[in-house]
Design a protein around this motif. Structure first.
Motif, PDB file in Angstrom:
ATOM      1  N   LEU A  94       0.847  -1.198   0.000  1.00 18.85           N
ATOM      2  CA  LEU A  94       0.000   0.000   0.000  1.00 18.85           C
ATOM      3  C   LEU A  94       0.884   1.250   0.000  1.00 18.85           C
ATOM      4  N   ASN A  95       0.419   2.296  -0.672  1.00 16.92           N
ATOM      5  CA  ASN A  95       1.069   3.611  -0.580  1.00 16.92           C
ATOM      6  C   ASN A  95       0.332   4.419   0.477  1.00 16.92           C
ATOM      7  N   ILE A  96       1.068   4.862   1.482  1.00 15.53           N
ATOM      8  CA  ILE A  96       0.406   5.602   2.571  1.00 15.53           C
ATOM      9  C   ILE A  96       1.028   6.996   2.707  1.00 15.53           C
ATOM     10  N   ALA A  97       0.202   8.027   2.507  1.00 16.69           N
ATOM     11  CA  ALA A  97       0.679   9.400   2.681  1.00 16.69           C
ATOM     12  C   ALA A  97       0.534   9.789   4.153  1.00 16.69           C
ATOM     13  N   PHE A  98       1.545  10.440   4.693  1.00 17.77           N
ATOM     14  CA  PHE A  98       1.445  10.887   6.089  1.00 17.77           C
ATOM     15  C   PHE A  98       2.034  12.288   6.211  1.00 17.77           C
ATOM     16  N   LEU A  99       1.715  12.943   7.327  1.00 20.52           N
ATOM     17  CA  LEU A  99       2.239  14.285   7.556  1.00 20.52           C
ATOM     18  C   LEU A  99       3.702  14.159   7.967  1.00 20.52           C
ATOM     19  N   GLY A 100       4.599  14.509   7.037  1.00 19.21           N
ATOM     20  CA  GLY A 100       6.030  14.309   7.258  1.00 19.21           C
ATOM     21  C   GLY A 100       6.633  15.449   8.036  1.00 19.21           C
ATOM     22  N   PRO A 101       7.955  15.562   8.047  1.00 19.84           N
ATOM     23  CA  PRO A 101       8.897  14.706   7.318  1.00 19.84           C
ATOM     24  C   PRO A 101       9.117  13.368   8.011  1.00 19.84           C
ATOM     25  N   GLU A 102      10.086  12.593   7.486  1.00 18.10           N
ATOM     26  CA  GLU A 102      10.422  11.326   8.143  1.00 18.10           C
ATOM     27  C   GLU A 102      10.938  11.612   9.550  1.00 18.10           C
ATOM     28  N   ALA A 138      -1.868   8.003  -3.344  1.00 17.54           N
ATOM     29  CA  ALA A 138      -1.759   7.197  -2.119  1.00 17.54           C
ATOM     30  C   ALA A 138      -3.069   6.421  -1.931  1.00 17.54           C
ATOM     31  N   ASP A 139      -2.955   5.197  -1.399  1.00 20.80           N
ATOM     32  CA  ASP A 139      -4.165   4.410  -1.129  1.00 20.80           C
ATOM     33  C   ASP A 139      -4.886   4.948   0.104  1.00 20.80           C
ATOM     34  N   PHE A 140      -4.096   5.342   1.093  1.00 25.76           N
ATOM     35  CA  PHE A 140      -4.657   5.880   2.339  1.00 25.76           C
ATOM     36  C   PHE A 140      -3.754   7.005   2.835  1.00 25.76           C
ATOM     37  N   GLY A 141      -4.288   7.794   3.774  1.00 26.73           N
ATOM     38  CA  GLY A 141      -3.484   8.837   4.405  1.00 26.73           C
ATOM     39  C   GLY A 141      -3.604   8.721   5.913  1.00 26.73           C
ATOM     40  N   VAL A 142      -2.602   9.224   6.623  1.00 24.69           N
ATOM     41  CA  VAL A 142      -2.633   9.222   8.090  1.00 24.69           C
ATOM     42  C   VAL A 142      -2.451  10.661   8.564  1.00 24.69           C
ATOM     43  N   VAL A 143      -3.448  11.164   9.303  1.00 27.01           N
ATOM     44  CA  VAL A 143      -3.395  12.558   9.772  1.00 27.01           C
ATOM     45  C   VAL A 143      -3.745  12.629  11.262  1.00 27.01           C
ATOM     46  N   PRO A 144      -3.090  13.555  12.005  1.00 27.41           N
ATOM     47  CA  PRO A 144      -3.450  13.699  13.419  1.00 27.41           C
ATOM     48  C   PRO A 144      -4.799  14.399  13.534  1.00 27.41           C
ATOM     49  N   ILE A 145      -5.593  14.021  14.522  1.00 24.41           N
ATOM     50  CA  ILE A 145      -6.907  14.666  14.690  1.00 24.41           C
ATOM     51  C   ILE A 145      -7.054  15.309  16.071  1.00 24.41           C
ATOM     52  N   GLU A 146      -6.446  14.701  17.099  1.00 19.43           N
ATOM     53  CA  GLU A 146      -6.486  15.363  18.416  1.00 19.43           C
ATOM     54  C   GLU A 146      -5.387  14.820  19.316  1.00 19.43           C
ATOM     55  N   ASN A 261      -0.007  10.830  27.774  1.00 21.96           N
ATOM     56  CA  ASN A 261      -0.097  11.707  26.603  1.00 21.96           C
ATOM     57  C   ASN A 261      -0.234  10.879  25.315  1.00 21.96           C
ATOM     58  N   ALA A 262      -1.258  11.161  24.530  1.00 20.09           N
ATOM     59  CA  ALA A 262      -1.474  10.373  23.310  1.00 20.09           C
ATOM     60  C   ALA A 262      -2.036  11.264  22.214  1.00 20.09           C
ATOM     61  N   THR A 263      -1.759  10.898  20.982  1.00 20.89           N
ATOM     62  CA  THR A 263      -2.383  11.579  19.844  1.00 20.89           C
ATOM     63  C   THR A 263      -3.253  10.575  19.119  1.00 20.89           C
ATOM     64  N   ARG A 264      -4.423  11.033  18.718  1.00 20.35           N
ATOM     65  CA  ARG A 264      -5.305  10.172  17.945  1.00 20.35           C
ATOM     66  C   ARG A 264      -5.105  10.514  16.478  1.00 20.35           C
ATOM     67  N   PHE A 265      -4.811   9.504  15.691  1.00 20.32           N
ATOM     68  CA  PHE A 265      -4.639   9.699  14.251  1.00 20.32           C
ATOM     69  C   PHE A 265      -5.835   9.096  13.524  1.00 20.32           C
ATOM     70  N   LEU A 266      -6.168   9.667  12.357  1.00 19.50           N
ATOM     71  CA  LEU A 266      -7.204   9.080  11.506  1.00 19.50           C
ATOM     72  C   LEU A 266      -6.568   8.532  10.244  1.00 19.50           C
ATOM     73  N   VAL A 267      -7.127   7.427   9.775  1.00 21.37           N
ATOM     74  CA  VAL A 267      -6.738   6.887   8.479  1.00 21.37           C
ATOM     75  C   VAL A 267      -7.818   7.316   7.499  1.00 21.37           C
ATOM     76  N   ILE A 268      -7.411   8.004   6.428  1.00 22.18           N
ATOM     77  CA  ILE A 268      -8.409   8.490   5.462  1.00 22.18           C
ATOM     78  C   ILE A 268      -8.245   7.752   4.137  1.00 22.18           C
ATOM     79  N   GLY A 269      -9.375   7.483   3.498  1.00 21.81           N
ATOM     80  CA  GLY A 269      -9.328   6.758   2.228  1.00 21.81           C
ATOM     81  C   GLY A 269     -10.650   6.917   1.516  1.00 21.81           C
ATOM     82  N   LYS A 270     -10.897   6.012   0.546  1.00 20.76           N
ATOM     83  CA  LYS A 270     -12.118   6.148  -0.261  1.00 20.76           C
ATOM     84  C   LYS A 270     -13.140   5.078   0.074  1.00 20.76           C
TER      85      LYS A 270
END
Ligand code: PRE
Length: 362
Positions: A94-102, A138-146, A261-270
């Motif tokens: 899978l190709n996964i786009a995320f909020l970079g950088p590495e 990208a097949d999916f993306g990963v973004v922080p939400i809270e 302390n934690a961050t919740r990420f969302l996986v976005i796709g179609k």
């Protein structure tokens, strides 16, 4: 005595060798079956979607239920994720786009969610992550939400207002900050770089342990580590992977003020997902301009016995003082209670958009 110990060690290693052989043979068999599943999908229902988050969530929940130790649930879940990730990549990674950088927490979250058999694509902004998924690059993306300390990531919420993308998953990712530097101690450090949110999450620690050192906000934790890697008088606050990437020593571990302390990420796709058995749904609601409208919108949830886990409001950016509400609830939109509640809510909304139903973070 030493000889006895050596013999014992050798016998234990022989046992481990036998078990490894067994595990390897089972993983190979599993991979062959996953391949067959993939072939059946290419012929049938799937609409070309090989990746099935709802099925993976079921597999991982079963792993946790079976676990009696000594490994933690988290460790076992991670191992099984990697196995599924490798099984899936037999078709095409899978190709996964995320909020970079590495080197950022978003990258760590991406691998935690999808395993390492994916192609992770760093993007400069949250908008770019959405754009790459929308364009099919990208097949999916990963973004922080809270974040549990700092609250909502408004950029991400705002993107949903105009995007056709769906939410396909969530991940609660524990965030552990580390103070890192080229130096062995803080003695000659004059400045600490980090992302604004990370500095805020370590405020008390900094006040206590580095009251005389300047702090400077930069675009990402990885950028902070990079800056500290060529400045003898600098340190950075970042995740452990950034220390490894930029050759820095970790001087203090886990310096976040809140240990959970934690961050919740969302996986976005179609994809719109089928129920996994333990799901959440996210709704985006534009309210009609009427007295008590929020009460009327939320009442059907209460009437149907549905828990609301979160509500955020954001300006709609269409008319002044016009707001949209982001509402997270327990359950899947195919559940009769939730679908009844949604029909009722629609009487009081000018627009109700289902952002997705997806498995709860495992
Ligand atoms: O069960 C399926 O649909 C599979 O494709 C198999 C499998 C797995 O390895 O368990 C692999 C990829 C999917 O994302 C879900 C599960």
């Amino acid at each position: 005595m030493a000889e006895d110990n050596q013999e014992w060690l050798t016998s234990l290693r022989t046992k481990i060798d036998g078990i490894d052989e067994h595990i390897q043979s089972l993983i190979t068999q599993r991979a062959a079956i996953a391949n067959e599943v993939a072939q059946s999908k290419s012929k049938a229902e799937s609409g070309g979607f090989y990746y099935r988050p709802e099925r993976e969530a079921q597999v991982l929940r079963a792993v946790k239920e079976r676990n009696e130790g000594p490994l933690s649930d988290e460790a076992l879940v991670r191992l099984f994720k990697e196995i599924m990730s490798a099984c899936l990549a037999q078709q095409k990674p899978l190709n996964i786009a995320f909020l970079g950088p590495e080197g950022t927490f978003s990258e760590m979250a991406t691998y935690r969610y999808f395993g390492h058999s994916v192609k992770a694509m760093p993007e400069a902004t949250i908008d770019r992550v959405f754009a790459e998924v929308e364009a099919g690059v990208a097949d999916f993306g990963v973004v922080p939400i809270e974040n549990s300390t700092e609250g909502a990531v408004n950029n991400t919420l705002d993107m949903f207002i105009n995007s056709p993308l769906k939410i396909c998953g969530e991940l609660d990712f524990p965030i552990h900050h580390n103070l890192m530097s080229k130096q062995e101690s803080l003695e000659n450090i004059q400045v600490i770089f980090s992302h604004r949110q990370s500095l805020a999450q370590c405020r008390m620690w900094l006040r206590e342990h580095a009251p005389h050192i300047d702090t400077m906000a930069v675009n990402s934790n990885a950028e902070a580590a990079r800056k500290a890697s060529y400045n003898e008088h600098a340190a950075a606050i970042a995740g452990a992977s950034a220390a490894a990437m930029y050759g820095l020593k970790i001087l203090h571990k886990d310096i976040e003020d809140q240990t959970d302390n934690a961050t919740r990420f969302l996986v976005i796709g179609k994809q719109l997902l089928a129920p996994s058995g333990d799901d959440k749904s996210s709704l985006m609601v534009a309210a009609k301009d009427e007295p008590g409208v929020l009460f009327h919108i939320l009442r059907p949830l209460n009437d149907q016995g549905i828990s609301m886990t979160r509500i955020e409001s954001r300006p709609s950016k269409k008319n002044k003082w016009d707001y949209v509400f982001f509402i997270d609830v327990e359950g899947h939109v195919e559940d009769p209670q939730l679908s009844n509640a949604i029909s009722e809510m629609q009487r009081y909304t000018s627009n109700l958009h289902i952002l997705g139903s997806y498995p709860k973070s495992v």
